[in-house]
Design an enzyme around this catalytic site. Structure first.
Site, PDB file in Angstrom:
ATOM      1  N   HIS A   1       0.822  -1.221   0.000  1.00  0.00           N
ATOM      2  CA  HIS A   1       0.000   0.000   0.000  1.00  0.00           C
ATOM      3  C   HIS A   1       0.851   1.264   0.000  1.00  0.00           C
ATOM      4  CE1 HIS A   1      -4.038  -1.833   0.869  1.00  0.00           C
ATOM      5  NE2 HIS A   1      -3.236  -2.856   1.111  1.00  0.00           N
TER       6      HIS A   1
ATOM      7  N   ASP B   1       3.845   9.657  -1.061  1.00  0.00           N
ATOM      8  CA  ASP B   1       2.625   8.966  -0.626  1.00  0.00           C
ATOM      9  C   ASP B   1       2.348   7.827  -1.591  1.00  0.00           C
ATOM     10  OD1 ASP B   1       0.270   8.468   0.780  1.00  0.00           O
ATOM     11  OD2 ASP B   1      -0.262  10.596   0.866  1.00  0.00           O
TER      12      ASP B   1
HETATM   13  O1  F6P Z   1      -0.988   3.490   4.180  1.00  0.00           O
HETATM   14  C1  F6P Z   1      -0.563   2.409   4.887  1.00  0.00           C
HETATM   15  C2  F6P Z   1      -1.333   2.224   6.182  1.00  0.00           C
HETATM   16  O2  F6P Z   1      -0.861   1.081   6.858  1.00  0.00           O
HETATM   17  C3  F6P Z   1      -2.834   2.114   5.942  1.00  0.00           C
HETATM   18  O3  F6P Z   1      -3.194   0.825   5.603  1.00  0.00           O
HETATM   19  C4  F6P Z   1      -3.391   2.605   7.237  1.00  0.00           C
HETATM   20  O4  F6P Z   1      -4.669   3.126   7.111  1.00  0.00           O
HETATM   21  C5  F6P Z   1      -2.405   3.686   7.635  1.00  0.00           C
HETATM   22  O5  F6P Z   1      -1.183   3.343   7.027  1.00  0.00           O
HETATM   23  C6  F6P Z   1      -2.261   3.844   9.137  1.00  0.00           C
HETATM   24  O6  F6P Z   1      -1.926   2.618   9.648  1.00  0.00           O
HETATM   25  P1  F6P Z   1      -1.760   2.201  11.164  1.00  0.00           P
HETATM   26  O7  F6P Z   1      -2.611   3.100  11.996  1.00  0.00           O
HETATM   27  O8  F6P Z   1      -2.216   0.780  11.196  1.00  0.00           O
HETATM   28  O9  F6P Z   1      -0.312   2.331  11.465  1.00  0.00           O
END
Ligand code: F6P
Length: 465
Positions: free
Chosen positions: A165, A374
């Site tokens: 992601h 990003d």
């Molecule tokens: O963008 C990567 C990500 O892991 C998303 O999947 C998630 O919404 C965001 O970062 C924040 O993730 P976390 O709160 O699990 O660290």
């Protein structure tokens, strides 16, 4: 059919493996977590009799598997010290900054790497328990990069997909990681590795060829240990129809009008909406807005800037330092340019209800999305989806994955503060026709493929294996 393809008599089940479960515990019951990924995958897994392997989000919570939303939920328990070393330490103190161009210096510690390996193994073991040959395991994101190869050695006949992601960095940056070989070999256990952008797919391909000797197999595949590993760009999307439906609702329209009124009915409402993260460029955005006010002493009341900062990873020192810096900047701007009863920056440090988020999108004339790096940036797509009348202007960083698709935005280099100021001025001055010409093209782009198409596309690649 999606998620339910048959090979002979065998139903191909889909097991999602992600850092977090799609549900959270509020002390009394499990509730489905908000977010596009969960919304897109829940119906797929229901149909595919699938399972979801993930952490329930609370340290030391050790629960038995349970069913929720018709999905077999397979919790992976993490102790408090694993949350510190695996999640805050290696995932968010090492990998997150490294993969985002080392904007903040990544830390390299053996005492956090070892828990990363151990926790990845636990996810793989938990997944192996619920899979059988012929199933598809779809592993998500940077927290679990070792899972594909671990899983392959446990269940050799499994089809394994991986979706990253966040960006995969250029080799010049990735090569700094002391455990680069293990990470690449971990990922190469997959049949398909999908990325947000072509650039990330290319970066990975180069790193795998140069650092561990994988061989190119056509333009979008590698050969590794006698297997073919497909590399696919598959940009994630949003539930466009849901954002449009929300934006159209009378409650949201009313709240948007109230927001504008509360801001003093300015000519131009500029919005920033992010997790509070150093990748998002919030500090540079505020500096740019401060310069805009400085250059336009007579027009100051024409602008209102709203920054919504969603709390995130608050235990990581770099996030704490960033919060301080941002709050000082907000204080400085309001102190310098504000007047009794009028503050140019409205700053909200909280998670807003979904309806309010949409109301801010509807209320904003200009959305400023200027991350330094990003993976995608779904906020940019959400704003566009909510602009039902084709009004409004999106300013977008060239370093967001979304810039590969949203080419009709006003594109900026976020490091060029003067350039961002000039673009904000340009955005505020665009006529309604000029706004509409851009916004129509942007809306076409977000309507072309939604998050359900994205899930279908990713799973189709795996079903073809
Ligand atoms: O963008 C990567 C990500 O892991 C998303 O999947 C998630 O919404 C965001 O970062 C924040 O993730 P976390 O709160 O699990 O660290």
């Amino acid at each position: 059919m999606l998620g339910f393809s048959s090979k002979g008599d065998t139903v191909q089940r889909i097991i999602v493996v992600a850092n977090r479960l799609p549900v959270s515990w509020d002390g009394a019951e499990w509730t489905t977590s908000p977010g596009g990924l969960v919304r897109a995958l829940v119906p797929v897994l229901q149909q595919a009799e699938g399972a979801w392997v993930g952490w329930p989000g609370i340290p030391d919570l050790d629960t038995e598997p349970f069913s929720h939303d018709g999905i077999d939920q397979r919790p992976v328990a993490l102790t408090e010290s694993e949350v510190d070393d695996f999640y805050y330490g290696f995932c968010n103190g090492t990998l997150w900054p490294l993969y985002h161009d080392a904007i903040v210096l990544p830390e390299y510690h053996r005492h956090t790497w070892r828990p990363y390996v151990a926790v990845n193994r636990r996810y793989a073991e938990e997944t192996a328990k619920v899979t059988k040959p012929g199933d598809i395991a779809w592993v998500q994101d940077y927290q679990l990069q070792l899972v594909p190869s671990m899983l392959r050695s446990m269940v050799p006949e499994l089809t394994i997909g991986f979706y990253l992601h966040i960006p995969f960095p250029p080799i010049e940056i990735f090569a700094r990681l002391p455990w680069r070989r293990q990470i690449l070999e971990g990922l190469l256990g997959s049949d398909v590795i999908a990325f947000q952008t072509r650039q990330s797919a290319d970066n990975f391909s180069r790193a795998a060829r140069r650092l561990v000797g994988a061989e190119a197999h056509g333009r979008r595949a590698l050969t590794w240990e006698g297997r073919t590993v497909q590399l696919q760009p598959a940009p994630i999307a949003i539930d466009t129809a849901e954002f449009e439906r929300m934006a159209r609702s009378p409650g949201v329209q009313q709240r948007a009008a109230e927001i504008r009124f509360e801001l003093g009915d300015p000519e131009c409402v500029i919005l920033g909406m992010d997790r509070l993260d150093y990748t998002k460029g919030i500090d540079l955005r505020l500096k740019a807005f401060s310069n805009l006010l400085d250059e336009a002493p007579k027009d100051r009341h024409a602008y209102a800037f709203v920054q919504v900062a969603v709390p995130s990873r608050e235990q990581v020192p770099a996030y704490q330092a960033l919060r301080l810096e941002i709050e000082q900047l907000v204080g400085r701007i309001n102190g310098e340019y504000g007047e009794p009863g009028w503050a140019p920056v409205s700053y909200l440090y909280r998670t807003l209800p979904f309806e309010d988020v949409i109301a801010y999108y509807v209320a904003a004339d200009v959305m400023l999305v200027n991350p330094l790096r990003d993976g995608m940036n779904l906020v940019a797509k959400e704003y566009v989806a909510c602009r039902l009348e084709d009004t409004g202007v999106l300013i977008l960083s060239e370093f967001a994955g979304a810039a590969e698709q949203l080419t009709s935005a006003l594109i900026v280099n976020p490091y060029d503060v003067d350039g961002v100021v000039a673009t904000m001025r340009q955005a505020a001055a665009l006529t309604r026709d000029e706004q509409a010409a851009r916004m129509r093209r942007l809306r076409r782009a977000v309507r072309k493929e939604d998050v359900f198409d994205w899930a279908r596309q990713c799973l189709a690649m795996l079903e073809d294996q």
